[in-house]
Design a protein around this motif. Sequence first.
Motif, PDB file in Angstrom:
ATOM      1  N   GLU A 296       5.932   2.461   1.932  1.00  0.00           N
ATOM      2  CA  GLU A 296       7.008   2.150   1.132  1.00  0.00           C
ATOM      3  C   GLU A 296       8.322   3.427   1.329  1.00  0.00           C
ATOM      4  N   THR A 297       7.588   4.826   1.120  1.00  0.00           N
ATOM      5  CA  THR A 297       8.927   5.331   0.375  1.00  0.00           C
ATOM      6  C   THR A 297       8.594   6.115   1.643  1.00  0.00           C
ATOM      7  N   ASN A 298       8.576   6.109   3.046  1.00  0.00           N
ATOM      8  CA  ASN A 298       9.044   6.376   3.882  1.00  0.00           C
ATOM      9  C   ASN A 298       9.439   7.994   4.373  1.00  0.00           C
ATOM     10  N   GLY A 299       8.062   8.662   4.260  1.00  0.00           N
ATOM     11  CA  GLY A 299       8.635  10.330   3.601  1.00  0.00           C
ATOM     12  C   GLY A 299       9.268  10.891   2.649  1.00  0.00           C
ATOM     13  N   SER A 300      10.028   9.891   2.143  1.00  0.00           N
ATOM     14  CA  SER A 300      10.571  10.343   0.238  1.00  0.00           C
ATOM     15  C   SER A 300       9.016  10.285  -0.612  1.00  0.00           C
ATOM     16  N   GLU A 301       9.822  11.343  -1.174  1.00  0.00           N
ATOM     17  CA  GLU A 301       8.940  11.492  -2.769  1.00  0.00           C
ATOM     18  C   GLU A 301       7.840  10.131  -3.124  1.00  0.00           C
ATOM     19  N   ILE A 302       6.851  10.462  -3.201  1.00  0.00           N
ATOM     20  CA  ILE A 302       5.972   9.345  -3.885  1.00  0.00           C
ATOM     21  C   ILE A 302       5.638   9.800  -5.558  1.00  0.00           C
ATOM     22  N   ALA A 303       6.266   8.451  -6.038  1.00  0.00           N
ATOM     23  CA  ALA A 303       6.137   8.865  -7.313  1.00  0.00           C
ATOM     24  C   ALA A 303       5.147   7.223  -8.129  1.00  0.00           C
ATOM     25  N   ALA A 304       4.697   8.055  -9.727  1.00  0.00           N
ATOM     26  CA  ALA A 304       3.816   6.724 -10.374  1.00  0.00           C
ATOM     27  C   ALA A 304       4.245   5.283 -10.335  1.00  0.00           C
ATOM     28  N   HIS A 305       4.040   4.534  -9.836  1.00  0.00           N
ATOM     29  CA  HIS A 305       4.354   2.701  -9.817  1.00  0.00           C
ATOM     30  C   HIS A 305       3.465   2.241  -9.607  1.00  0.00           C
ATOM     31  N   SER A 306       3.578   0.646  -9.584  1.00  0.00           N
ATOM     32  CA  SER A 306       2.901  -0.250  -9.638  1.00  0.00           C
ATOM     33  C   SER A 306       3.193  -0.683  -8.379  1.00  0.00           C
ATOM     34  N   GLY A 307       2.409  -1.231  -7.913  1.00  0.00           N
ATOM     35  CA  GLY A 307       3.004  -2.320  -6.742  1.00  0.00           C
ATOM     36  C   GLY A 307       1.800  -3.517  -6.046  1.00  0.00           C
ATOM     37  N   SER A 308       1.879  -4.229  -4.746  1.00  0.00           N
ATOM     38  CA  SER A 308       1.474  -4.830  -4.313  1.00  0.00           C
ATOM     39  C   SER A 308       0.918  -5.130  -3.029  1.00  0.00           C
ATOM     40  N   THR A 309       0.015  -4.349  -2.224  1.00  0.00           N
ATOM     41  CA  THR A 309       0.097  -4.458  -0.375  1.00  0.00           C
ATOM     42  C   THR A 309      -0.609  -5.536  -0.093  1.00  0.00           C
ATOM     43  N   ALA A 310      -0.394  -6.437   1.017  1.00  0.00           N
ATOM     44  CA  ALA A 310      -0.934  -7.648   2.088  1.00  0.00           C
ATOM     45  C   ALA A 310      -0.979  -6.507   2.877  1.00  0.00           C
TER      46      ALA A 310
END
Length: 373
Positions: A296-310
């Motif tokens: 999802e971030t594709n190498g960019s900064e990882i930040a706090a968040h919520s989401g879903s993954t399949a």
Amino acid sequence: MLVSDFHYDLPEELIAQRPPAVRGTSRMMTLDRRTGDFSDHTFAELPLLLQPGDLLVMNDSRVIPARLFATRAGLTTQHNSPAPSGHIEVLLTQRHASAEGYNDWSALVRPAKKIQPGETLLFAPDDSTAPLLRATVLSAGEFGERTLRFDPAEDFHAALERIGHLPLPPYIHRSKQEPNTSEDRERYQTVYSQQLTSAEAEGSAAAPTAGLHFTPEVLSQLKERGVEFATLTLHVGLGTFQPVRVERTEDIRLHAEHYTLSTTTAEAIQRARREGRRIVAVGTTTTRTLEHIARETNGSEIAAHSGSTALFLSPGVEFKLVGGLLTNFHLPQSTLLMLVSAFAGREQALAAYAHAVEARYRFFSYGDCMLIT
């Protein structure tokens, strides 16, 4: 690839029916994915087998008593009889956003054919006929999937704790009179999820089982070793219980599962990645979450968040964050074994599994584990 490419023969007596007498005393195989070499150890050796500076990431989701027994209260659909009948088994698998006061859940229901949209289910304690919870079936899906809407309750989680049972996998056999024991209530939770309230980390319909081996003593030894650890939360849901029903791996579609990444863990991952330190995932749920976040971030900064993954990981994919994996032994032809094979290589993973069978390791949720580096 074919799903059958991930088959192995497992004697039934190697399926662990109970946890080891003392938490943390499991056996642990190590597998070097560069060479294919494997060796036998115990989980207590984990701090010595990890490197100072490793970041160990764990899933702290708490297992809820998601297995419920209901009585049919009557139907509002015209083509069904309104007469109450039978006991219905309900397994809550994923919570949804819902109208204020209500609790909407995906669930697996048995026997499913009887339970259609519009029907009301009543959930009462074993020692009472007065229901604590009432749910309406909103919709029906395939293979026993249903969406339930629970009426507003004064304390929904407290009601679950009173009437629900831990959703032990079907290969762990318990009696109908005692679907789970007091031992299960303690040992089918990780020690780090037990420190949280159900409201903080509730949501899983199955334990992230690689974490069941950890003890406060091992966590302390890891800290002394210089291993950093962090947690994320992914609620284990329907995908854990649904068997693979297709022949080819490219046709597999997983159910989405909800996760939360805190600021503390996002910053720890960023530091480890920036400093070139290894990230070791505890379990397949953690692995899927980390690799989903990386994509999802594709190498960019990882930040706090919520989401879903399949996200489905199978041989041929590139792992972008995870450099080590601690995992239990998984069912033949399962998506979890495919993930392990993606990380270690299919032939190497199956060779390690063949050794585990020969060496009489204990398999599945209450079984032994493997460290892949």
